[in-house]
Design a protein around this motif. Sequence first.
Motif, PDB file in Angstrom:
ATOM      1  N   VAL A  75      33.906  50.576  39.286  1.00 56.43           N
ATOM      2  CA  VAL A  75      33.524  49.205  39.642  1.00 56.43           C
ATOM      3  C   VAL A  75      34.757  48.434  40.101  1.00 56.43           C
ATOM      4  O   VAL A  75      34.739  47.744  41.129  1.00 56.43           O
ATOM      5  CB  VAL A  75      32.836  48.502  38.452  1.00 56.43           C
ATOM      6  N   GLU A  76      35.844  48.581  39.385  1.00 53.16           N
ATOM      7  CA  GLU A  76      37.112  47.936  39.732  1.00 53.16           C
ATOM      8  C   GLU A  76      37.582  48.381  41.120  1.00 53.16           C
ATOM      9  O   GLU A  76      38.006  47.565  41.937  1.00 53.16           O
ATOM     10  CB  GLU A  76      38.164  48.282  38.679  1.00 53.16           C
ATOM     11  N   ARG A  77      37.489  49.672  41.412  1.00 49.99           N
ATOM     12  CA  ARG A  77      37.902  50.202  42.716  1.00 49.99           C
ATOM     13  C   ARG A  77      37.135  49.546  43.854  1.00 49.99           C
ATOM     14  O   ARG A  77      37.710  49.112  44.849  1.00 49.99           O
ATOM     15  CB  ARG A  77      37.699  51.719  42.768  1.00 49.99           C
ATOM     16  N   VAL A  78      35.828  49.435  43.693  1.00 54.17           N
ATOM     17  CA  VAL A  78      34.997  48.842  44.743  1.00 54.17           C
ATOM     18  C   VAL A  78      35.337  47.364  44.922  1.00 54.17           C
ATOM     19  O   VAL A  78      35.492  46.884  46.054  1.00 54.17           O
ATOM     20  CB  VAL A  78      33.498  49.034  44.439  1.00 54.17           C
ATOM     21  N   ILE A  79      35.477  46.638  43.829  1.00 51.74           N
ATOM     22  CA  ILE A  79      35.764  45.203  43.907  1.00 51.74           C
ATOM     23  C   ILE A  79      37.109  44.943  44.575  1.00 51.74           C
ATOM     24  O   ILE A  79      37.256  43.975  45.324  1.00 51.74           O
ATOM     25  CB  ILE A  79      35.686  44.567  42.505  1.00 51.74           C
ATOM     26  N   LYS A  80      38.076  45.799  44.358  1.00 51.36           N
ATOM     27  CA  LYS A  80      39.390  45.616  44.986  1.00 51.36           C
ATOM     28  C   LYS A  80      39.316  45.737  46.508  1.00 51.36           C
ATOM     29  O   LYS A  80      40.237  45.327  47.204  1.00 51.36           O
ATOM     30  CB  LYS A  80      40.394  46.614  44.418  1.00 51.36           C
ATOM     31  N   ASN A  81      38.214  46.281  47.037  1.00 54.06           N
ATOM     32  CA  ASN A  81      38.037  46.391  48.489  1.00 54.06           C
ATOM     33  C   ASN A  81      37.252  45.227  49.083  1.00 54.06           C
ATOM     34  O   ASN A  81      36.896  45.263  50.255  1.00 54.06           O
ATOM     35  CB  ASN A  81      37.344  47.715  48.831  1.00 54.06           C
ATOM     36  N   CYS A  82      36.969  44.209  48.287  1.00 58.09           N
ATOM     37  CA  CYS A  82      36.261  43.024  48.775  1.00 58.09           C
ATOM     38  C   CYS A  82      37.267  42.129  49.494  1.00 58.09           C
ATOM     39  O   CYS A  82      38.177  41.583  48.869  1.00 58.09           O
ATOM     40  CB  CYS A  82      35.620  42.273  47.611  1.00 58.09           C
ATOM     41  N   PRO A  83      37.126  41.950  50.823  1.00 57.23           N
ATOM     42  CA  PRO A  83      38.135  41.206  51.577  1.00 57.23           C
ATOM     43  C   PRO A  83      38.128  39.697  51.325  1.00 57.23           C
ATOM     44  O   PRO A  83      39.152  39.041  51.515  1.00 57.23           O
ATOM     45  CB  PRO A  83      37.786  41.512  53.034  1.00 57.23           C
ATOM     46  N   SER A  84      37.013  39.143  50.897  1.00 57.53           N
ATOM     47  CA  SER A  84      36.907  37.690  50.749  1.00 57.53           C
ATOM     48  C   SER A  84      37.275  37.178  49.364  1.00 57.53           C
ATOM     49  O   SER A  84      37.539  35.997  49.192  1.00 57.53           O
ATOM     50  CB  SER A  84      35.481  37.247  51.058  1.00 57.53           C
ATOM     51  N   GLY A  85      37.254  38.049  48.367  1.00 56.83           N
ATOM     52  CA  GLY A  85      37.448  37.606  46.997  1.00 56.83           C
ATOM     53  C   GLY A  85      36.158  37.128  46.352  1.00 56.83           C
ATOM     54  O   GLY A  85      36.179  36.565  45.260  1.00 56.83           O
ATOM     55  N   ALA A  86      35.031  37.347  47.019  1.00 53.13           N
ATOM     56  CA  ALA A  86      33.737  36.935  46.470  1.00 53.13           C
ATOM     57  C   ALA A  86      33.378  37.726  45.224  1.00 53.13           C
ATOM     58  O   ALA A  86      32.594  37.267  44.407  1.00 53.13           O
ATOM     59  CB  ALA A  86      32.642  37.100  47.523  1.00 53.13           C
ATOM     60  N   LEU A  87      33.947  38.909  45.076  1.00 52.58           N
ATOM     61  CA  LEU A  87      33.753  39.721  43.876  1.00 52.58           C
ATOM     62  C   LEU A  87      35.042  39.721  43.069  1.00 52.58           C
ATOM     63  O   LEU A  87      36.130  39.943  43.607  1.00 52.58           O
ATOM     64  CB  LEU A  87      33.384  41.160  44.243  1.00 52.58           C
ATOM     65  N   GLN A  88      34.903  39.455  41.789  1.00 51.48           N
ATOM     66  CA  GLN A  88      36.018  39.482  40.856  1.00 51.48           C
ATOM     67  C   GLN A  88      35.553  40.236  39.614  1.00 51.48           C
ATOM     68  O   GLN A  88      34.351  40.474  39.443  1.00 51.48           O
ATOM     69  CB  GLN A  88      36.437  38.064  40.470  1.00 51.48           C
ATOM     70  N   TYR A  89      36.468  40.595  38.753  1.00 54.99           N
ATOM     71  CA  TYR A  89      36.086  41.299  37.529  1.00 54.99           C
ATOM     72  C   TYR A  89      37.035  40.958  36.402  1.00 54.99           C
ATOM     73  O   TYR A  89      38.166  40.525  36.624  1.00 54.99           O
ATOM     74  CB  TYR A  89      36.064  42.818  37.737  1.00 54.99           C
ATOM     75  N   ILE A  90      36.528  41.146  35.201  1.00 52.89           N
ATOM     76  CA  ILE A  90      37.342  41.029  33.993  1.00 52.89           C
ATOM     77  C   ILE A  90      37.019  42.242  33.130  1.00 52.89           C
ATOM     78  O   ILE A  90      35.855  42.479  32.786  1.00 52.89           O
ATOM     79  CB  ILE A  90      37.058  39.727  33.220  1.00 52.89           C
ATOM     80  N   ILE A  91      38.060  43.025  32.825  1.00 52.16           N
ATOM     81  CA  ILE A  91      37.922  44.185  31.940  1.00 52.16           C
ATOM     82  C   ILE A  91      37.844  43.675  30.508  1.00 52.16           C
ATOM     83  O   ILE A  91      38.640  42.821  30.107  1.00 52.16           O
ATOM     84  CB  ILE A  91      39.133  45.139  32.086  1.00 52.16           C
ATOM     85  N   LYS A  92      36.896  44.184  29.750  1.00 51.54           N
ATOM     86  CA  LYS A  92      36.786  43.799  28.349  1.00 51.54           C
ATOM     87  C   LYS A  92      37.785  44.600  27.531  1.00 51.54           C
ATOM     88  O   LYS A  92      37.958  45.797  27.751  1.00 51.54           O
ATOM     89  CB  LYS A  92      35.355  44.043  27.868  1.00 51.54           C
ATOM     90  N   VAL A  93      38.430  43.955  26.609  1.00 54.23           N
ATOM     91  CA  VAL A  93      39.510  44.567  25.840  1.00 54.23           C
ATOM     92  C   VAL A  93      39.042  45.798  25.088  1.00 54.23           C
ATOM     93  O   VAL A  93      39.629  46.859  25.182  1.00 54.23           O
ATOM     94  CB  VAL A  93      40.140  43.549  24.867  1.00 54.23           C
ATOM     95  N   ASN A  94      37.954  45.701  24.352  1.00 50.39           N
ATOM     96  CA  ASN A  94      37.473  46.822  23.555  1.00 50.39           C
ATOM     97  C   ASN A  94      36.259  47.486  24.175  1.00 50.39           C
ATOM     98  O   ASN A  94      35.743  48.441  23.618  1.00 50.39           O
ATOM     99  CB  ASN A  94      37.127  46.368  22.138  1.00 50.39           C
ATOM    100  N   GLY A  95      35.767  46.960  25.291  1.00 49.90           N
ATOM    101  CA  GLY A  95      34.613  47.528  25.936  1.00 49.90           C
ATOM    102  C   GLY A  95      33.325  47.348  25.160  1.00 49.90           C
ATOM    103  O   GLY A  95      32.323  47.984  25.445  1.00 49.90           O
ATOM    104  N   ASP A  96      33.327  46.452  24.156  1.00 47.43           N
ATOM    105  CA  ASP A  96      32.121  46.298  23.341  1.00 47.43           C
ATOM    106  C   ASP A  96      31.719  44.848  23.147  1.00 47.43           C
ATOM    107  O   ASP A  96      31.023  44.526  22.217  1.00 47.43           O
ATOM    108  CB  ASP A  96      32.335  46.975  21.983  1.00 47.43           C
ATOM    109  N   LYS A  97      32.190  43.970  24.001  1.00 49.27           N
ATOM    110  CA  LYS A  97      31.859  42.545  23.857  1.00 49.27           C
ATOM    111  C   LYS A  97      30.527  42.250  24.501  1.00 49.27           C
ATOM    112  O   LYS A  97      30.121  42.853  25.420  1.00 49.27           O
ATOM    113  CB  LYS A  97      32.940  41.681  24.478  1.00 49.27           C
TER     114      LYS A  97
END
Length: 82
Positions: A60-82
């Motif tokens: 998901v992170e890889r795909v979002i990094k290819n968004c040229p406009s910045g319309a897609l952003q992400y936040i990784i969850k620290v423990n992956g369980d929030k």
Amino acid sequence: MTEKELLNQGYRKYSGKAIDVYFNLDICQHSGNCTRGNREVFNVKRKPWIVVDNAEANEVERVIKNCPSGALQYIIKVNGDK
């Protein structure tokens, strides 16, 4: 950027187990990089059009990094369980 900042700027949140995705239609350039990047996660023919847990967080992170406009952003969850 924090979640609060993203939401205040008009981003919509799509929650996943290990990563949250944020999308802002107002700045999207409709390049199609997201849908071509991974149709399991990003598919405009379904609702919701973003299903975060249909791929691993790094994909998901890889795909979002290819968004040229910045319309897609992400936040990784620290423990992956929030």
